[in-house]
Design a protein around this motif. Structure first.
Motif, PDB file in Angstrom:
ATOM      1  N   GLY A   6       0.783  -1.227   0.000  1.00  0.00           N
ATOM      2  CA  GLY A   6       0.000   0.000   0.000  1.00  0.00           C
ATOM      3  C   GLY A   6       0.810   1.270   0.000  1.00  0.00           C
ATOM      4  N   ASP A   7       2.132   1.147  -0.094  1.00  0.00           N
ATOM      5  CA  ASP A   7       2.998   2.329  -0.129  1.00  0.00           C
ATOM      6  C   ASP A   7       3.817   2.383  -1.410  1.00  0.00           C
ATOM      7  N   GLY A   8       3.335   1.689  -2.432  1.00  0.00           N
ATOM      8  CA  GLY A   8       4.075   1.641  -3.685  1.00  0.00           C
ATOM      9  C   GLY A   8       5.127   0.556  -3.726  1.00  0.00           C
ATOM     10  N   LEU A  21      10.089  -4.969  -3.393  1.00  0.00           N
ATOM     11  CA  LEU A  21      10.371  -4.182  -4.587  1.00  0.00           C
ATOM     12  C   LEU A  21       9.581  -2.885  -4.584  1.00  0.00           C
ATOM     13  N   ARG A  22      10.188  -1.849  -5.175  1.00  0.00           N
ATOM     14  CA  ARG A  22       9.440  -0.632  -5.459  1.00  0.00           C
ATOM     15  C   ARG A  22       8.742  -0.839  -6.796  1.00  0.00           C
ATOM     16  N   LEU A  23       7.424  -0.612  -6.824  1.00  0.00           N
ATOM     17  CA  LEU A  23       6.642  -0.991  -7.986  1.00  0.00           C
ATOM     18  C   LEU A  23       6.914  -0.127  -9.216  1.00  0.00           C
ATOM     19  N   ASP A  24       7.244   1.141  -9.036  1.00  0.00           N
ATOM     20  CA  ASP A  24       7.394   2.011 -10.203  1.00  0.00           C
ATOM     21  C   ASP A  24       8.672   1.736 -10.996  1.00  0.00           C
ATOM     22  N   ASP A  25       9.738   1.274 -10.319  1.00  0.00           N
ATOM     23  CA  ASP A  25      10.979   1.044 -11.055  1.00  0.00           C
ATOM     24  C   ASP A  25      11.597  -0.330 -10.795  1.00  0.00           C
ATOM     25  N   GLY A  26      10.991  -1.127  -9.927  1.00  0.00           N
ATOM     26  CA  GLY A  26      11.484  -2.482  -9.678  1.00  0.00           C
ATOM     27  C   GLY A  26      12.713  -2.568  -8.797  1.00  0.00           C
ATOM     28  N   GLU A  27      13.112  -1.432  -8.178  1.00  0.00           N
ATOM     29  CA  GLU A  27      14.301  -1.466  -7.316  1.00  0.00           C
ATOM     30  C   GLU A  27      14.068  -2.369  -6.108  1.00  0.00           C
ATOM     31  N   VAL A  28      15.059  -3.197  -5.802  1.00  0.00           N
ATOM     32  CA  VAL A  28      14.983  -4.104  -4.660  1.00  0.00           C
ATOM     33  C   VAL A  28      15.371  -3.344  -3.396  1.00  0.00           C
ATOM     34  N   LEU A  29      14.435  -3.230  -2.458  1.00  0.00           N
ATOM     35  CA  LEU A  29      14.670  -2.501  -1.217  1.00  0.00           C
ATOM     36  C   LEU A  29      15.121  -3.403  -0.090  1.00  0.00           C
TER      37      LEU A  29
END
Length: 199
Positions: A6-8, A21-29
């Protein structure tokens, strides 16, 4: 399996890894690896994550070894429970309860394995269950499919809960697939929906 926060961002299962993952760019957090050294005897992929669900701020990770409760943002392990399940297949969250489908298997000797003196086995199936756990106390509340329940499951592979209904998907190589619809909390079978591909 994917679990949206719910936070992207979202937690996803990627083979033997759990990633946020961050949904807009796929970066692995964040990343958690379940890969373990190869050992004998071969275990049934006990190191892999099977399914995910959110319970408030916690991330629930279903594995063959049980359920892990992890911090939803960092993935840090908080606790484990339901470690006595034989072969869990899926989970669903509803009203502070976690529903876990489980199939049971047994192994029967059928000869010699790969030319060695180790007995080969084949998998036979016995009835499955849906276990219900209280997430707050991490204790079992009840089991559908046991002797106290009128419902019977044959190789349950998925479970979902909506309002006062529980949906259990079953898959059998001979009998075909179906979905059982049960009432909650009684567990009475209301409907059986066969797969369109079932003969």
């Amino acid at each position: 399996s994917v679990c949206l926060l719910g936070d992207g961002t979202a937690w996803v299962i990627d083979n033997a890894r759990l990633k946020r993952l961050r949904l807009d760019d796929g970066e692995v957090l964040a990343k958690i690896s379940y890969r373990e050294p190869f050992t004998e005897p071969i275990e049934l992929t006990s190191n892999e994550a099977i399914d995910l669900a959110l319970a408030g701020d916690a991330l629930l990770v279903l594995r063959l070894k049980g359920v892990e409760k992890r911090c939803g943002s960092t993935g840090n392990l908080l606790s484990t429970f339901a470690e006595d399940l034989f072969h869990p297949t899926a989970l669903a969250m509803a009203g502070g309860l976690i529903y876990i489908s489980e199939k049971r298997t047994r192994y029967a000797p059928v000869g010699v394995w790969r030319g060695s003196n180790r007995p080969e086995t084949h998998m036979g199936l016995t009835p499955g269950y849906v276990h219900v756990f209280n997430v707050a106390t991490e204790t079992r509340a009840r089991t559908f499919g046991d002797e106290t329940s009128s419902a019977r499951f044959d190789m349950p592979t998925g479970v979902a809960v909506s309002d006062d209904r529980m949906y259990v998907a079953e898959s059998h190589w001979e009998k075909g697939s179906q979905i059982q619809v049960l009432s909650l909390p009684k567990g009475e079978v209301l409907q059986i929906i066969p797969s369109p591909t079932t003969p």
